[in-house]
Design an enzyme around this catalytic site. Structure first.
Site, PDB file in Angstrom:
ATOM      1  N   GLY A  68       0.836  -1.193   0.000  1.00 29.92           N
ATOM      2  CA  GLY A  68       0.000   0.000   0.000  1.00 29.92           C
ATOM      3  C   GLY A  68       0.866   1.236   0.000  1.00 29.92           C
ATOM      4  O   GLY A  68       2.080   1.144   0.191  1.00 29.92           O
ATOM      5  N   CYS A  95       5.336  -6.232   1.335  1.00 26.38           N
ATOM      6  CA  CYS A  95       5.718  -4.826   1.193  1.00 26.38           C
ATOM      7  C   CYS A  95       5.202  -4.004   2.378  1.00 26.38           C
ATOM      8  O   CYS A  95       5.653  -4.214   3.494  1.00 26.38           O
ATOM      9  CB  CYS A  95       5.258  -4.290  -0.165  1.00 26.38           C
ATOM     10  SG  CYS A  95       6.069  -2.750  -0.587  1.00 26.38           S
ATOM     11  N   TYR A  96       4.219  -3.106   2.175  1.00 31.41           N
ATOM     12  CA  TYR A  96       3.709  -2.347   3.329  1.00 31.41           C
ATOM     13  C   TYR A  96       3.206  -3.306   4.407  1.00 31.41           C
ATOM     14  O   TYR A  96       3.400  -3.052   5.606  1.00 31.41           O
ATOM     15  CB  TYR A  96       2.582  -1.397   2.898  1.00 31.41           C
ATOM     16  CG  TYR A  96       1.960  -0.658   4.073  1.00 31.41           C
ATOM     17  CD1 TYR A  96       2.542   0.481   4.592  1.00 31.41           C
ATOM     18  CD2 TYR A  96       0.797  -1.140   4.685  1.00 31.41           C
ATOM     19  CE1 TYR A  96       2.012   1.133   5.689  1.00 31.41           C
ATOM     20  CE2 TYR A  96       0.247  -0.496   5.789  1.00 31.41           C
ATOM     21  CZ  TYR A  96       0.861   0.643   6.289  1.00 31.41           C
ATOM     22  OH  TYR A  96       0.324   1.283   7.369  1.00 31.41           O
ATOM     23  N   HIS A 182       7.197  -8.153  -4.048  1.00 30.15           N
ATOM     24  CA  HIS A 182       5.821  -8.514  -4.425  1.00 30.15           C
ATOM     25  C   HIS A 182       5.772  -9.877  -5.119  1.00 30.15           C
ATOM     26  O   HIS A 182       5.991  -9.964  -6.329  1.00 30.15           O
ATOM     27  CB  HIS A 182       5.257  -7.450  -5.373  1.00 30.15           C
ATOM     28  CG  HIS A 182       4.955  -6.167  -4.679  1.00 30.15           C
ATOM     29  ND1 HIS A 182       3.730  -5.875  -4.137  1.00 30.15           N
ATOM     30  CD2 HIS A 182       5.744  -5.107  -4.397  1.00 30.15           C
ATOM     31  CE1 HIS A 182       3.761  -4.691  -3.559  1.00 30.15           C
ATOM     32  NE2 HIS A 182       4.977  -4.200  -3.711  1.00 30.15           N
ATOM     33  N   GLU A 184       3.230 -11.519  -5.921  1.00 30.75           N
ATOM     34  CA  GLU A 184       2.039 -11.625  -6.783  1.00 30.75           C
ATOM     35  C   GLU A 184       2.297 -11.138  -8.208  1.00 30.75           C
ATOM     36  O   GLU A 184       1.538 -11.448  -9.121  1.00 30.75           O
ATOM     37  CB  GLU A 184       0.860 -10.847  -6.166  1.00 30.75           C
ATOM     38  CG  GLU A 184       0.938  -9.322  -6.200  1.00 30.75           C
ATOM     39  CD  GLU A 184       1.785  -8.692  -5.089  1.00 30.75           C
ATOM     40  OE1 GLU A 184       2.590  -9.409  -4.464  1.00 30.75           O
ATOM     41  OE2 GLU A 184       1.642  -7.479  -4.856  1.00 30.75           O
ATOM     42  N   SER A 235     -24.740  -7.463 -22.768  1.00 26.11           N
ATOM     43  CA  SER A 235     -24.048  -6.713 -23.825  1.00 26.11           C
ATOM     44  C   SER A 235     -23.566  -7.650 -24.921  1.00 26.11           C
ATOM     45  O   SER A 235     -23.188  -7.209 -25.995  1.00 26.11           O
ATOM     46  CB  SER A 235     -22.834  -5.990 -23.232  1.00 26.11           C
ATOM     47  OG  SER A 235     -21.827  -6.939 -22.921  1.00 26.11           O
ATOM     48  N   GLY A 236     -23.582  -8.963 -24.631  1.00 27.88           N
ATOM     49  CA  GLY A 236     -23.061  -9.914 -25.610  1.00 27.88           C
ATOM     50  C   GLY A 236     -21.597 -10.216 -25.372  1.00 27.88           C
ATOM     51  O   GLY A 236     -21.034 -11.137 -25.946  1.00 27.88           O
ATOM     52  N   GLY A 237     -20.963  -9.436 -24.491  1.00 28.69           N
ATOM     53  CA  GLY A 237     -19.574  -9.712 -24.118  1.00 28.69           C
ATOM     54  C   GLY A 237     -19.541 -10.904 -23.179  1.00 28.69           C
ATOM     55  O   GLY A 237     -20.586 -11.360 -22.704  1.00 28.69           O
ATOM     56  N   VAL A 238     -18.331 -11.377 -22.895  1.00 31.25           N
ATOM     57  CA  VAL A 238     -18.215 -12.595 -22.096  1.00 31.25           C
ATOM     58  C   VAL A 238     -18.776 -12.394 -20.683  1.00 31.25           C
ATOM     59  O   VAL A 238     -19.469 -13.266 -20.165  1.00 31.25           O
ATOM     60  CB  VAL A 238     -16.753 -13.133 -22.092  1.00 31.25           C
ATOM     61  CG1 VAL A 238     -15.771 -12.122 -21.581  1.00 31.25           C
ATOM     62  CG2 VAL A 238     -16.634 -14.408 -21.295  1.00 31.25           C
ATOM     63  N   ASP A 239     -18.558 -11.220 -20.087  1.00 26.39           N
ATOM     64  CA  ASP A 239     -18.977 -11.023 -18.692  1.00 26.39           C
ATOM     65  C   ASP A 239     -20.493 -11.109 -18.540  1.00 26.39           C
ATOM     66  O   ASP A 239     -21.016 -11.891 -17.741  1.00 26.39           O
ATOM     67  CB  ASP A 239     -18.492  -9.670 -18.155  1.00 26.39           C
ATOM     68  CG  ASP A 239     -16.992  -9.494 -18.294  1.00 26.39           C
ATOM     69  OD1 ASP A 239     -16.308 -10.517 -18.442  1.00 26.39           O
ATOM     70  OD2 ASP A 239     -16.521  -8.347 -18.277  1.00 26.39           O
ATOM     71  N   SER A 240     -21.195 -10.277 -19.300  1.00 25.24           N
ATOM     72  CA  SER A 240     -22.642 -10.284 -19.107  1.00 25.24           C
ATOM     73  C   SER A 240     -23.256 -11.586 -19.617  1.00 25.24           C
ATOM     74  O   SER A 240     -24.262 -12.043 -19.087  1.00 25.24           O
ATOM     75  CB  SER A 240     -23.299  -9.067 -19.754  1.00 25.24           C
ATOM     76  OG  SER A 240     -23.051  -9.047 -21.127  1.00 25.24           O
ATOM     77  N   SER A 241     -22.628 -12.229 -20.612  1.00 26.53           N
ATOM     78  CA  SER A 241     -23.166 -13.496 -21.110  1.00 26.53           C
ATOM     79  C   SER A 241     -23.050 -14.579 -20.039  1.00 26.53           C
ATOM     80  O   SER A 241     -23.986 -15.335 -19.804  1.00 26.53           O
ATOM     81  CB  SER A 241     -22.416 -13.960 -22.356  1.00 26.53           C
ATOM     82  OG  SER A 241     -22.529 -12.989 -23.359  1.00 26.53           O
ATOM     83  N   LYS A 378     -10.951 -11.748 -15.359  1.00 28.65           N
ATOM     84  CA  LYS A 378     -11.414 -12.076 -16.707  1.00 28.65           C
ATOM     85  C   LYS A 378     -11.188 -13.550 -17.063  1.00 28.65           C
ATOM     86  O   LYS A 378     -12.087 -14.212 -17.575  1.00 28.65           O
ATOM     87  CB  LYS A 378     -10.677 -11.189 -17.714  1.00 28.65           C
ATOM     88  CG  LYS A 378     -11.343 -11.104 -19.044  1.00 28.65           C
ATOM     89  CD  LYS A 378     -12.444 -10.090 -18.961  1.00 28.65           C
ATOM     90  CE  LYS A 378     -13.184  -9.912 -20.248  1.00 28.65           C
ATOM     91  NZ  LYS A 378     -14.195  -8.854 -20.094  1.00 28.65           N
TER      92      LYS A 378
END
Ligand code: XMP
Length: 520
Positions: A68, A95-96, A182, A184, A235-241, A378
């Protein structure tokens, strides 16, 4: 589960993602003390704010304290209570988070004379469970100006670098681990191994998989929604589908998917989405609202205003449809984790207000919003889509922003410019597909610049199209793709010849950061 306590670092959600790659469920929360006065500096993090009692209730197998922007010795810095280190569960400070652990347990942290930033070699000394199987000399990602000077009692340093005598430290008897770097970030060569070792130290069962996430989410949605009606913004995108298919499995015909064609979609996209969802057992309504959006955007040039207008108009359209359907209790959205962090809900700086989070109007005619993918990255959403049996052409679709071509047209959006960008983009996509080029995201955008050209024997004064193509795994950082020059040449020739109003094509070779993927 492993609990990530967020202190506001830009890449904190990556920690959760890396832990989940080990099939261990992981949540990100902001720790508060529960005392309103003391908490005035604790801003809401990625997950909900929780206090120590809530941490105990969650019974985590392990706790990770993130990086942070603060300094432990500053007044009002957020510090974990000492009790967190006595819960009997392993703690990893990054880190922090490492500095906070050392500071709270009686060690000291000071501003360093030399900041370490970027790839740095560390030397690991002695045997540490955290570094089991890690090379003695290994490259890590550092980003710090403070450093650990004195260790608390019963701690010993386990790694150092040229400028940092304590690059890692631990109290193995209490399973407390501190790393200045880090793990990650992918630039830390053995970061995955180190986090996997921490998961082993925590003794977590590696049994969190996408099929369990999908089935758990479906039953949670069932419980939450009951017999209520849900409206899903598709929307037809992967997320909303993926969100829509999950919801249809949870509530069946009580789900109505509304697909708003805001006129800012890619060429032929509206027809493709309609065709794809024709096969699903859900109510599907398509609204042609292109003229309405263009009218609202008339004369507007400022990117954030454009985003807000498009976001609000979306919601207005949904509210109207909801009223027609009657008694709609829930609005479902395909919001994912990166949308949440980049909208500034955490402590990270606001970069863009994504329309489905930050731009949400405060007055809204729904009881509640459901966002089943809010915690997923994603690539996890794509995995969930495959679990749900969605076809590959939807699951592997490249991301497309909610505000659509509205933010790929710099300056005022007009029908003429939308047509130009749609045609140019279709050519670019066709050539990328024909040449089988692997890209994370690619598109054509329209600059607001007109320049002089020559066509045949005549002078032209037309628009410049910009091509953007990036490679990225998390969309938080991205590299401009090195597309073959011949392909770019073909695309440029085709665009200037086939798209009216364009006489110049540019290629954007900036990475993110400092640029973003979209132009606005
Ligand atoms: P930037 O431009 O911030 O984009 O580097 C990162 C990723 O997010 C997508 N993006 C959006 N997605 N609503 C969305 O659903 C939005 O308002 C939005 N803005 C950007 C962008 O396409 C890229 O994949």
């Amino acid at each position: 589960m492993i609990l990530v306590l967020d202190f506001g670092g830009q890449y904190n959600q990556l920690i959760a993602r890396r832990v989940r790659e080990n099939h261990v469920y992981c949540e990100v929360h902001t720790l508060t003390t529960g005392d309103a006065a003391a908490d005035k500096n604790v801003k809401s993090g990625l997950g909900t704010a929780i206090n120590l009692a809530a941490v105990k209730n969650l019974k985590p197998d392990g706790i990770i304290l993130t990086g942070g922007p603060q300094s432990v010795y500053e007044e009002n810095s957020s510090l974990p209570p000492a009790e967190i280190f006595s819960l009997g569960v392993p703690v990893l400070g990054i880190c922090y988070g490492a500095q906070a652990m050392v500071h709270v347990l009686g060690g000291s942290v000071k501003k360093s004379e030399v900041s370490e930033y970027g790839k740095t070699e560390i030397k690991i000394g002695g045997a540490s469970k955290l570094f089991a199987g890690v090379e003695k000399n290994t490259v890590v990602w550092m980003s710090h100006t403070d450093r650990i000077c004195e260790l608390p009692a019963n701690f010993s340093a386990t790694a150092d670098s040229e400028n940092c005598p304590v690059a890692a430290a631990e109290n193995p008897a209490r399973n407390l681990y501190a790393v200045q770097f880090h793990p990650e970030v992918l630039h830390t060569v053995e970061g995955k191994k180190i986090l996997s070792n921490f998961v082993d130290i925590c003794g977590s069962a590696r049994d969190w998989t996408m099929d369990t996430f999908v089935s758990d989410t479906i039953s949670e949605l069932k419980n939450k929604i009951g017999g209520g009606k849900v409206l899903c913004a598709l929307s037809g995108g992967v997320d909303s589908s993926v969100a829509a298919v999950m919801l249809s499995k949870a509530v069946g015909k009580n789900l109505t998917c509304v697909f708003v064609d805001h006129g800012l979609l890619r060429k032929n996209e509206a027809a493709e989405v309609e065709a794809a969802f024709a096969n699903y057992d859900l109510n599907f309504i398509k609204i042609d609202a292109g003229a309405r959006f263009l009218a609202k955007l008339s004369g507007v040039t400022e990117p954030e205003r454009k985003r807000k207008i498009i976001g609000e108009e979306f919601i207005r359209v949904f509210e109207e449809v909801a009223k027609q359907i009657g008694a709609v209790d829930f609005l479902a959205q395909g919001t994912i984790y990166p949308d949440v962090i980049e909208s500034g809900l955490g402590k990270s700086a606001v970069i863009k207000s994504h329309h489905n989070v930050g731009g949400l109007p405060s007055v809204i005619d729904f009881k509640e919003i459901v966002e089943p993918l809010r915690l997923l990255f994603k690539d996890e959403v794509r995995q969930a889509g495959r679990e749900l049996g969605l076809p590959e052409n939807i699951v592997s679709r490249q991301p497309f922003p909610g505000p659509g071509l509205g933010i790929r047209i710099i300056g005022e959006v007009t029908a003429e410019k939308v047509q130009i960008v749609q045609d140019a983009d279709a050519i670019f996509r066709a050539e990328v597909a024909r040449n089988k080029i692997e890209l994370s995201q690619y598109f054509a955008a329209l600059t607001n610049m007109r320049s002089v050209g020559v066509m045949g024997d005549g002078r032209t004064y037309d628009y410049a199209v910009v091509l953007r193509a990036v490679l990225t795994s998390d969309f938080m950082t991205a590299e401009a793709a090195q597309i073959d020059w011949n392909v770019l040449n073909t695309v440029a020739n085709r665009i200037v010849n086939e798209v009216k109003g364009v006489n110049r094509v540019l290629y954007d070779c900036t990475s993110k950061p400092p640029a973003t993927i979209e132009l606005e």
